[in-house]
Scaffold this motif. Structure first.
Motif, PDB file in Angstrom:
ATOM      1  N   TYR A 167       0.869  -1.177   0.000  1.00 56.43           N
ATOM      2  CA  TYR A 167       0.000   0.000   0.000  1.00 56.43           C
ATOM      3  C   TYR A 167       0.902   1.222   0.000  1.00 56.43           C
ATOM      4  CZ  TYR A 167      -3.488   3.407   1.722  1.00 56.43           C
ATOM      5  OH  TYR A 167      -4.314   4.489   1.876  1.00 56.43           O
ATOM      6  N   ARG A 168       0.704   2.095  -0.984  1.00 58.54           N
ATOM      7  CA  ARG A 168       1.548   3.277  -1.108  1.00 58.54           C
ATOM      8  C   ARG A 168       0.735   4.541  -0.882  1.00 58.54           C
ATOM      9  NH1 ARG A 168       3.022   5.322  -6.862  1.00 58.54           N
ATOM     10  NH2 ARG A 168       1.048   6.401  -6.455  1.00 58.54           N
ATOM     11  N   SER A 186      -1.469   9.226  -8.725  1.00 57.14           N
ATOM     12  CA  SER A 186      -2.524   9.165  -7.723  1.00 57.14           C
ATOM     13  C   SER A 186      -1.944   9.113  -6.314  1.00 57.14           C
ATOM     14  CB  SER A 186      -3.412   7.946  -7.950  1.00 57.14           C
ATOM     15  OG  SER A 186      -4.100   8.039  -9.183  1.00 57.14           O
ATOM     16  N   THR A 187      -2.716   9.615  -5.358  1.00 56.27           N
ATOM     17  CA  THR A 187      -2.255   9.673  -3.973  1.00 56.27           C
ATOM     18  C   THR A 187      -2.068   8.293  -3.373  1.00 56.27           C
ATOM     19  OG1 THR A 187      -3.322  11.813  -3.631  1.00 56.27           O
ATOM     20  CG2 THR A 187      -2.843  10.510  -1.663  1.00 56.27           C
ATOM     21  N   TRP A 188      -3.002   7.368  -3.661  1.00 58.84           N
ATOM     22  CA  TRP A 188      -2.949   6.036  -3.057  1.00 58.84           C
ATOM     23  C   TRP A 188      -2.825   4.956  -4.125  1.00 58.84           C
ATOM     24  CZ3 TRP A 188      -7.166   9.244  -1.256  1.00 58.84           C
ATOM     25  CH2 TRP A 188      -6.918   9.837  -0.015  1.00 58.84           C
ATOM     26  N   ARG A 189      -2.119   3.865  -3.734  1.00 56.46           N
ATOM     27  CA  ARG A 189      -1.974   2.738  -4.641  1.00 56.46           C
ATOM     28  C   ARG A 189      -1.911   1.444  -3.853  1.00 56.46           C
ATOM     29  NH1 ARG A 189       3.599   1.331  -7.749  1.00 56.46           N
ATOM     30  NH2 ARG A 189       3.966   0.345  -5.722  1.00 56.46           N
ATOM     31  N   LEU A 190      -2.648   0.450  -4.321  1.00 58.38           N
ATOM     32  CA  LEU A 190      -2.480  -0.929  -3.877  1.00 58.38           C
ATOM     33  C   LEU A 190      -1.781  -1.680  -4.990  1.00 58.38           C
ATOM     34  CD1 LEU A 190      -6.013  -1.668  -2.346  1.00 58.38           C
ATOM     35  CD2 LEU A 190      -3.882  -1.383  -1.073  1.00 58.38           C
ATOM     36  N   SER A 191      -0.907  -2.623  -4.637  1.00 57.91           N
ATOM     37  CA  SER A 191      -0.188  -3.364  -5.670  1.00 57.91           C
ATOM     38  C   SER A 191       0.169  -4.748  -5.157  1.00 57.91           C
ATOM     39  CB  SER A 191       1.091  -2.615  -6.086  1.00 57.91           C
ATOM     40  OG  SER A 191       1.943  -2.402  -4.974  1.00 57.91           O
ATOM     41  N   GLY A 192       0.479  -5.639  -6.088  1.00 55.63           N
ATOM     42  CA  GLY A 192       0.853  -6.990  -5.711  1.00 55.63           C
ATOM     43  C   GLY A 192       1.775  -7.610  -6.738  1.00 55.63           C
ATOM     44  N   GLY A 193       2.527  -8.619  -6.292  1.00 58.27           N
ATOM     45  CA  GLY A 193       3.457  -9.318  -7.172  1.00 58.27           C
ATOM     46  C   GLY A 193       4.697  -9.720  -6.402  1.00 58.27           C
ATOM     47  N   PRO A 194       5.626 -10.427  -7.059  1.00 55.93           N
ATOM     48  CA  PRO A 194       6.870 -10.795  -6.388  1.00 55.93           C
ATOM     49  C   PRO A 194       7.620  -9.585  -5.841  1.00 55.93           C
ATOM     50  CG  PRO A 194       6.614 -12.054  -8.400  1.00 55.93           C
ATOM     51  CD  PRO A 194       5.514 -11.030  -8.396  1.00 55.93           C
ATOM     52  N   ASP A 195       7.549  -8.452  -6.544  1.00 57.70           N
ATOM     53  CA  ASP A 195       8.145  -7.207  -6.070  1.00 57.70           C
ATOM     54  C   ASP A 195       7.084  -6.109  -6.152  1.00 57.70           C
ATOM     55  OD1 ASP A 195       9.544  -4.930  -5.482  1.00 57.70           O
ATOM     56  OD2 ASP A 195      10.953  -5.080  -7.142  1.00 57.70           O
ATOM     57  N   ALA A 204      -3.537  -0.812  -8.424  1.00 52.10           N
ATOM     58  CA  ALA A 204      -4.840  -0.165  -8.316  1.00 52.10           C
ATOM     59  C   ALA A 204      -4.615   1.222  -7.738  1.00 52.10           C
ATOM     60  CB  ALA A 204      -5.776  -0.977  -7.423  1.00 52.10           C
ATOM     61  N   TYR A 205      -5.020   2.255  -8.484  1.00 51.78           N
ATOM     62  CA  TYR A 205      -4.745   3.637  -8.105  1.00 51.78           C
ATOM     63  C   TYR A 205      -6.035   4.343  -7.660  1.00 51.78           C
ATOM     64  CZ  TYR A 205      -0.346   3.089 -10.733  1.00 51.78           C
ATOM     65  OH  TYR A 205       0.878   2.672 -11.199  1.00 51.78           O
ATOM     66  N   PHE A 206      -5.876   5.267  -6.684  1.00 52.29           N
ATOM     67  CA  PHE A 206      -7.011   6.022  -6.167  1.00 52.29           C
ATOM     68  C   PHE A 206      -6.575   7.474  -5.998  1.00 52.29           C
ATOM     69  CE2 PHE A 206      -6.762   1.731  -4.463  1.00 52.29           C
ATOM     70  CZ  PHE A 206      -7.972   1.172  -4.867  1.00 52.29           C
TER      71      PHE A 206
END
Length: 289
Positions: A167-168, A186-195, A204-206
């Motif tokens: 979560y960024r 974007s102010t917020w980001r969720l992300s996934g993966g090996p890195d 996913a940006y918000f």
């Protein structure tokens, strides 16, 4: 013994439903899943309209005309885009851009919360409302064991205990127009993966105006340890060594199969990340990706 001419040879990797579909965890690495996980609830939402373009592209509009949801097949970013404008004919107040590899459970958690609260402008989720929760996305994830990552320039990160989701929060002032034009700002980001920090498989940006309880709904779905149903060959190429799988029970497999019939192969969810054009509004270049 050779098969009779009338019986085609089995397709590579083919097998019973139990072997074609698995329960996979964590959701951050399980792949996008079936787009119907998202669309079925939108299709059932009272008063929402749906338009299909080019045979595959889906566009939804809320009864109040303030929310537009786009899910076209081809685009630069791919995925689902949700745009909210207090003035239905105006520039969006906020945009959520969830890329094509974003797990469907993360997307549907957002859209379900959006549909449920839109009727009264999310008042139930504001301070004093019946559904108000003082815990924002960052605190919610901290309760699930997500910890701060080493500080990176211009951003604060929280990382899942397994290191495969993040979560960024972008630090510093955000320019609203820049955010609307470029999801990566974007102010917020969720992300996934090996890195998930520097080379995520999905993002996913918000933008800054996105209601916190909607982001929290997606964050909660991402942190959920429960496995999800997936077509085994749709799990992204780099992920299988990091994913725990088990054969799905037949009834859950059949549900997954029904949801995936419209997306037959791997890399199933090929969708767009732009809001729909609005009458009376000339969209900036970002809308034409």
């Amino acid at each position: 013994m050779p098969l009779p001419p009338s019986v085609p040879p089995p397709a590579p990797h083919a097998g019973s439903l139990e072997h074609e579909y698995v329960l996979a965890a964590p959701v951050a690495l399980a792949g996008s899943g079936a787009s119907r996980t998202v669309s079925e609830s939108l299709d059932a939402a009272v008063g929402w309209s749906k338009a299909i373009a080019f045979g595959t592209d889906a566009y939804y509009t809320s009864p109040c005309q303030r929310v537009r949801i786009a899910n076209p097949v081809e685009s630069h970013y791919g995925g689902w885009t949700i745009a909210f404008a207090e003035d239905a004919l105006g520039v969006p107040d906020w945009i959520a851009t969830l890329g094509r590899e974003t797990p469907a459970e993360v997307v549907s958690a957002f859209t379900d919360a959006l549909v449920a609260g839109l009727g009264n402008s999310f008042r139930d989720h504001l301070l004093g409302g019946a559904l108000f929760v003082p815990t924002g996305p960052a605190a919610l994830l901290a309760e699930q064991g997500w910890e701060p990552a080493p500080r990176q320039s211009g951003a604060h990160f929280q990382v899942a205990p397994d290191g495969h989701a993040a979560y960024r929060i972008r630090l510093g002032p955000a320019h609203t127009y820049d955010e609307l034009m470029d999801p990566e700002l974007s102010t917020w980001r969720l992300s996934g993966g090996p890195d998930p920090l520097t080379a995520p498989t999905w993002q996913a940006y918000f933008t800054a105006g996105t209601p916190q309880h909607l982001i929290a709904a997606s964050a909660k779905a991402l942190a959920d340890p429960e496995p999800v149903s997936r077509y085994v060959h749709a799990i992204p190429e780099r992920h299988p060594p990091l994913v725990t799988t088990q054969p799905a029970r037949r009834e859950r497999s059949q549900t997954a199969a029904a949801r995936a019939r419209s997306v037959p192969g791997s890399r199933q969810l090929r969708v767009l990340a732009t809001p729909m054009p609005q009458a009376g509004y000339t969209a900036p270049p970002r809308r034409q990706r």
